[in-house]
Motif scaffolding. Sequence first.
Motif, PDB file in Angstrom:
ATOM      1  N   TYR A  30       1.073  -1.385  -0.032  1.00 30.13           N
ATOM      2  CA  TYR A  30      -0.001  -0.012  -0.004  1.00 30.13           C
ATOM      3  C   TYR A  30       0.670   1.090  -0.040  1.00 30.13           C
ATOM      4  O   TYR A  30       1.773   1.484   0.912  1.00 30.13           O
ATOM      5  CB  TYR A  30      -1.082   0.104   1.173  1.00 30.13           C
ATOM      6  CG  TYR A  30      -1.741   1.126   1.213  1.00 30.13           C
ATOM      7  CD1 TYR A  30      -2.673   1.623   0.284  1.00 30.13           C
ATOM      8  CD2 TYR A  30      -1.683   2.228   2.279  1.00 30.13           C
ATOM      9  CE1 TYR A  30      -3.361   2.725   0.479  1.00 30.13           C
ATOM     10  CE2 TYR A  30      -2.399   3.429   2.353  1.00 30.13           C
ATOM     11  CZ  TYR A  30      -3.211   3.708   1.502  1.00 30.13           C
ATOM     12  OH  TYR A  30      -3.919   4.704   1.572  1.00 30.13           O
ATOM     13  N   CYS A  87      -6.327   2.765  11.324  1.00 28.54           N
ATOM     14  CA  CYS A  87      -5.856   4.114  10.789  1.00 28.54           C
ATOM     15  C   CYS A  87      -4.256   4.280  11.041  1.00 28.54           C
ATOM     16  O   CYS A  87      -3.711   4.915  10.169  1.00 28.54           O
ATOM     17  CB  CYS A  87      -6.499   5.152  11.259  1.00 28.54           C
ATOM     18  SG  CYS A  87      -8.489   5.232  10.486  1.00 28.54           S
ATOM     19  N   VAL A  92      -3.854   6.133   7.420  1.00 32.46           N
ATOM     20  CA  VAL A  92      -4.855   6.481   6.604  1.00 32.46           C
ATOM     21  C   VAL A  92      -5.854   7.439   7.483  1.00 32.46           C
ATOM     22  O   VAL A  92      -5.876   7.197   8.535  1.00 32.46           O
ATOM     23  CB  VAL A  92      -5.834   5.351   5.795  1.00 32.46           C
ATOM     24  CG1 VAL A  92      -4.725   4.778   4.956  1.00 32.46           C
ATOM     25  CG2 VAL A  92      -6.395   4.415   6.876  1.00 32.46           C
ATOM     26  N   GLU A  93      -6.734   8.256   6.724  1.00 27.94           N
ATOM     27  CA  GLU A  93      -7.547   9.099   7.593  1.00 27.94           C
ATOM     28  C   GLU A  93      -8.946   8.200   7.587  1.00 27.94           C
ATOM     29  O   GLU A  93      -9.235   7.275   6.898  1.00 27.94           O
ATOM     30  CB  GLU A  93      -8.180  10.180   6.657  1.00 27.94           C
ATOM     31  CG  GLU A  93      -6.722  11.344   6.723  1.00 27.94           C
ATOM     32  CD  GLU A  93      -7.217  12.714   6.005  1.00 27.94           C
ATOM     33  OE1 GLU A  93      -8.407  12.507   5.497  1.00 27.94           O
ATOM     34  OE2 GLU A  93      -6.311  13.528   5.895  1.00 27.94           O
ATOM     35  N   GLY A  97     -11.168   4.925   4.287  1.00 27.20           N
ATOM     36  CA  GLY A  97      -9.668   4.604   4.156  1.00 27.20           C
ATOM     37  C   GLY A  97      -9.496   2.964   3.941  1.00 27.20           C
ATOM     38  O   GLY A  97      -8.895   2.518   3.081  1.00 27.20           O
ATOM     39  N   LEU A 101      -8.235   1.585   0.631  1.00 31.59           N
ATOM     40  CA  LEU A 101      -6.822   0.601   0.796  1.00 31.59           C
ATOM     41  C   LEU A 101      -6.826  -0.507  -0.057  1.00 31.59           C
ATOM     42  O   LEU A 101      -5.960  -0.992  -0.285  1.00 31.59           O
ATOM     43  CB  LEU A 101      -6.533   0.732   2.344  1.00 31.59           C
ATOM     44  CG  LEU A 101      -4.935   0.186   2.696  1.00 31.59           C
ATOM     45  CD1 LEU A 101      -4.872   0.809   4.097  1.00 31.59           C
ATOM     46  CD2 LEU A 101      -4.915  -1.381   2.720  1.00 31.59           C
TER      47      LEU A 101
END
Length: 206
Positions: A30, A87, A92-93, A97, A101
């Motif tokens: 990712y 998160c 990530v937010e 997310g 992802l």
Amino acid sequence: MANIRFKNLPSLLNDMKKKKWIIDSFFFQYKDEKYIVILKLYKDHKRKPSKYAKAEVEFIRRTNENESITGYIDFYEVHFYNMDQFCDFFGVEKGNGIRNLFIDFSNYIPLEKTIEKSKQERHLIGQRAEGNNPNAIYCFDVRRNGSKEDGTLNVRSIENSNKAQILRPSLYEKYADDTNLSFFFSDNPDDERNDLEIFEIIAKRK
């Protein structure tokens, strides 16, 4: 299988069951971060977090095996138990997310179970196959399991077979067909014996 998001997953799960494996691994990336995903089937008696759950999953940083996050997977989504941890782990937010992802996650899932793995994957699978002491990866003996009250032989677990096959393939191959034998592992590297030493120990018992 139509209308499912992770199209490779049914094939992988079926192949694992066919080949008698309860655990597998594959790589996932990712952004610039690379992970090893450990996928483990549920035992028959284990309570699932959802009736749709197909397997447990653990994402492990390739650069630091001590950093990981666990969840479960169904045919449509990867689920985690704590959104804040998710998160933080992936950076990530909150919001979309998870879905963003895992847009192409199915492309990372193999279609079939492969035995050949990298050294790092073998180590991680060996730690997690039996689900007891993760540090017990040093094989020191192969012993008989005895018999049941009705006289039938006890059979080693699929977890023990998987652990031995991934950590000690040549030793496993020697005793694979005799399912009354189990492989014993220690968390002390000094206890580990090579194949010849274990062969000699078993021969003396006969």
